[in-house]
Design a protein around this motif. Structure first.
Motif, short mmCIF file in Angstrom:
data_model
loop_
_atom_site.label_atom_id
_atom_site.label_comp_id
_atom_site.label_asym_id
_atom_site.label_seq_id
_atom_site.Cartn_x
_atom_site.Cartn_y
_atom_site.Cartn_z
N ILE A 184 0.85 -1.19 0.00
CA ILE A 184 0.00 0.00 0.00
C ILE A 184 0.89 1.25 0.00
O ILE A 184 1.69 1.45 0.91
CB ILE A 184 -0.94 0.02 1.22
CG1 ILE A 184 -1.80 -1.25 1.23
CG2 ILE A 184 -1.82 1.26 1.20
CD1 ILE A 184 -2.64 -1.41 2.48
N ASP A 185 0.75 2.07 -1.03
CA ASP A 185 1.54 3.29 -1.18
C ASP A 185 0.78 4.46 -0.55
O ASP A 185 -0.29 4.84 -1.04
CB ASP A 185 1.82 3.59 -2.65
CG ASP A 185 2.65 2.50 -3.31
OD1 ASP A 185 3.57 1.99 -2.65
OD2 ASP A 185 2.37 2.15 -4.48
N ILE A 186 1.33 5.01 0.52
CA ILE A 186 0.66 6.10 1.24
C ILE A 186 1.51 7.36 1.12
O ILE A 186 2.71 7.34 1.35
CB ILE A 186 0.44 5.74 2.71
CG1 ILE A 186 -0.47 4.50 2.80
CG2 ILE A 186 -0.18 6.91 3.46
CD1 ILE A 186 -0.68 3.98 4.20
N GLN A 187 0.85 8.43 0.75
CA GLN A 187 1.56 9.65 0.40
C GLN A 187 0.84 10.87 0.94
O GLN A 187 -0.39 10.94 0.95
CB GLN A 187 1.64 9.74 -1.13
CG GLN A 187 2.30 10.97 -1.69
CD GLN A 187 2.20 10.99 -3.21
OE1 GLN A 187 1.20 11.40 -3.78
NE2 GLN A 187 3.25 10.52 -3.88
N CYS A 188 1.62 11.87 1.36
CA CYS A 188 1.06 13.16 1.73
C CYS A 188 1.57 14.20 0.74
O CYS A 188 2.79 14.37 0.59
CB CYS A 188 1.47 13.54 3.15
SG CYS A 188 0.81 15.15 3.70
N GLN A 189 0.68 14.86 0.04
CA GLN A 189 1.05 15.92 -0.88
C GLN A 189 0.88 17.26 -0.17
O GLN A 189 -0.15 17.50 0.47
CB GLN A 189 0.19 15.87 -2.14
CG GLN A 189 0.37 14.58 -2.93
CD GLN A 189 -0.33 14.61 -4.28
OE1 GLN A 189 -1.00 15.58 -4.65
NE2 GLN A 189 -0.16 13.54 -5.04
N VAL A 190 1.90 18.12 -0.28
CA VAL A 190 1.89 19.39 0.46
C VAL A 190 1.97 20.58 -0.51
O VAL A 190 3.01 21.22 -0.64
CB VAL A 190 3.03 19.44 1.50
CG1 VAL A 190 2.74 18.51 2.66
CG2 VAL A 190 4.37 19.07 0.88
N PRO A 191 0.88 20.88 -1.20
CA PRO A 191 0.90 22.01 -2.14
C PRO A 191 0.94 23.35 -1.41
O PRO A 191 0.66 23.43 -0.21
CB PRO A 191 -0.43 21.84 -2.88
CG PRO A 191 -1.33 21.17 -1.88
CD PRO A 191 -0.43 20.23 -1.12
N HIS A 251 6.67 9.29 -0.25
CA HIS A 251 5.60 9.38 0.74
C HIS A 251 5.27 10.82 1.12
O HIS A 251 4.21 11.09 1.68
CB HIS A 251 5.97 8.58 2.00
CG HIS A 251 7.03 9.20 2.84
ND1 HIS A 251 8.38 9.09 2.53
CD2 HIS A 251 6.98 9.96 3.97
CE1 HIS A 251 9.09 9.72 3.43
NE2 HIS A 251 8.28 10.27 4.31
N LEU A 252 6.18 11.75 0.83
CA LEU A 252 5.93 13.17 1.10
C LEU A 252 6.42 13.96 -0.10
O LEU A 252 7.58 13.81 -0.52
CB LEU A 252 6.68 13.62 2.36
CG LEU A 252 6.52 15.09 2.77
CD1 LEU A 252 5.08 15.37 3.17
CD2 LEU A 252 7.46 15.44 3.92
N CYS A 253 5.57 14.78 -0.68
CA CYS A 253 5.98 15.47 -1.90
C CYS A 253 5.24 16.79 -2.08
O CYS A 253 4.17 17.02 -1.52
CB CYS A 253 5.73 14.58 -3.13
SG CYS A 253 3.98 14.23 -3.45
N ASN A 254 5.87 17.65 -2.86
CA ASN A 254 5.29 18.92 -3.30
C ASN A 254 5.16 18.80 -4.81
O ASN A 254 6.11 19.06 -5.54
CB ASN A 254 6.22 20.07 -2.91
CG ASN A 254 5.56 21.42 -3.02
OD1 ASN A 254 4.69 21.62 -3.85
ND2 ASN A 254 5.97 22.34 -2.17
#
Length: 320
Positions: free
Chosen positions: A225-232, A269-272
């Protein structure tokens, strides 16, 4: 003399490695922002569930994912808006044979158990491959913490933190059963900047989303399971309409952000996701915290004053 030469060689090597490291980071940034291919999202499953899907980023993502042939579960509180969005998607992507389903739940009013049960019942029998926790609440405009009324505070805590937690808990078991899936939590760069004065509660709730995402990423990556937080940063939505006058050059159209957002699903998992936001973040983090805090406070104070003037004008019109 030998010691001096050794020092010069060591300094030259250190400088060379520093330049190589910076060059490598830049080349990698170009690759992930513009060249890296989008993953085949259908491999996760045939359905995508999106909260806050009738406006802004959520609606934009729903249409973009439908264009890729994925079926969409729309989650929102307004039945008429859900039906209108659902109908628009089906009509636009009829050739893709896209299916839609609506789940009506008020994330600000329902209890955690009610949210989980509603989602579980709504997705029963569906091959849900992707969950996008997009629903969120912000202040109407900047304000001091003591000026945030109780209802707004309660709603923000429930939608921005509790709802994300309970919706994720409802969807995870199905992904665990088939050992694949992707969860995208839409956070905010407010959780990464030195501080976001006059938007304190919003920034704090988005920090929760980032930490929550980071932890469950480590827990469930072993299960496929790929879990990601996008922080625009600033995206042109209804939520940010009062910021457009203050930071017009930093605002990114929703259509551009949604394309970048989808390209990142399944990766870090954490990206902009959007390149301009990434550049803005680099500048913010490179500058001294004191300078960033001073500029941010000045901008937010201006937003607060304009918001107060607008409220005063509205009250005056009503009294007239």
């Amino acid at each position: 003399m030998e010691l001096q030469e050794a020092f010069i060689v060591a300094a030259s090597c250190l400088g060379f490695f520093s330049v190589c490291k910076a060059l490598f980071k830049f080349v990698r940034w170009i690759w992930v922002m513009f060249l890296r291919p989008t993953k085949n999202l259908k491999k996760y499953g045939s359905w995508v569930i999106i909260t806050g899907s009738t406006d802004g980023i959520g609606k934009a993502l729903a249409f973009k994912l439908a264009s890729k042939g994925l079926n969409i579960v729309l989650v929102g509180r307004n039945p008429s808006k859900l039906e209108a969005t659902s109908k628009e998607i089906r009509e636009k992507y009829n050739h893709e044979q896209v299916e839609t389903k609506s789940i009506v739940v008020d994330l600000a009013k329902a209890t955690g158990g009610e949210i989980a049960r509603t989602i579980e019942e709504g997705i029963k029998g569906l091959d849900v491959g992707i969950l996008i926790n997009n629903a969120g609440i912000n202040y109407p405009y900047a304000r001091y913490f003591h000026e945030v009324d109780r209802e707004l505070m309660e709603n923000m805590l429930k939608v921005n933190m509790e709802a994300v937690t309970w919706v994720t808990k409802a969807v995870l078991p199905g992904m665990l059963e088939k050992k694949k899936g992707a969860i995208v939590n839409i956070g905010s760069a407010a959780s990464q900047d030195p501080s976001v004065p006059l938007y304190t509660l919003y920034a704090a709730t988005k920090s929760y989303i980032e930490v929550f995402s980071r932890c469950i990423h480590l827990e469930y990556k072993q299960y496929g399971i790929d879990i990601q937080c996008q922080v625009p940063r600033f995206v042109g939505t209804e939520m940010t309409k009062d910021l457009k006058k203050s930071v017009p050059l930093m605002m990114v159209p929703t259509e551009r952000f949604r394309k970048a957002s989808i390209r990142w699903i399944g990766y870090e998992h954490l990206c902009n996701p959007y390149w301009l936001h990434s550049v803005q973040g680099f500048i913010v983090h490179a500058a001294p915290d004191a300078l960033v805090n001073a500029i941010t406070f000045w901008i937010c104070s201006g937003i607060r004053k304009r918001g107060q003037m607008k409220d005063s004008s509205a009250v005056k019109r009503c009294s007239d």
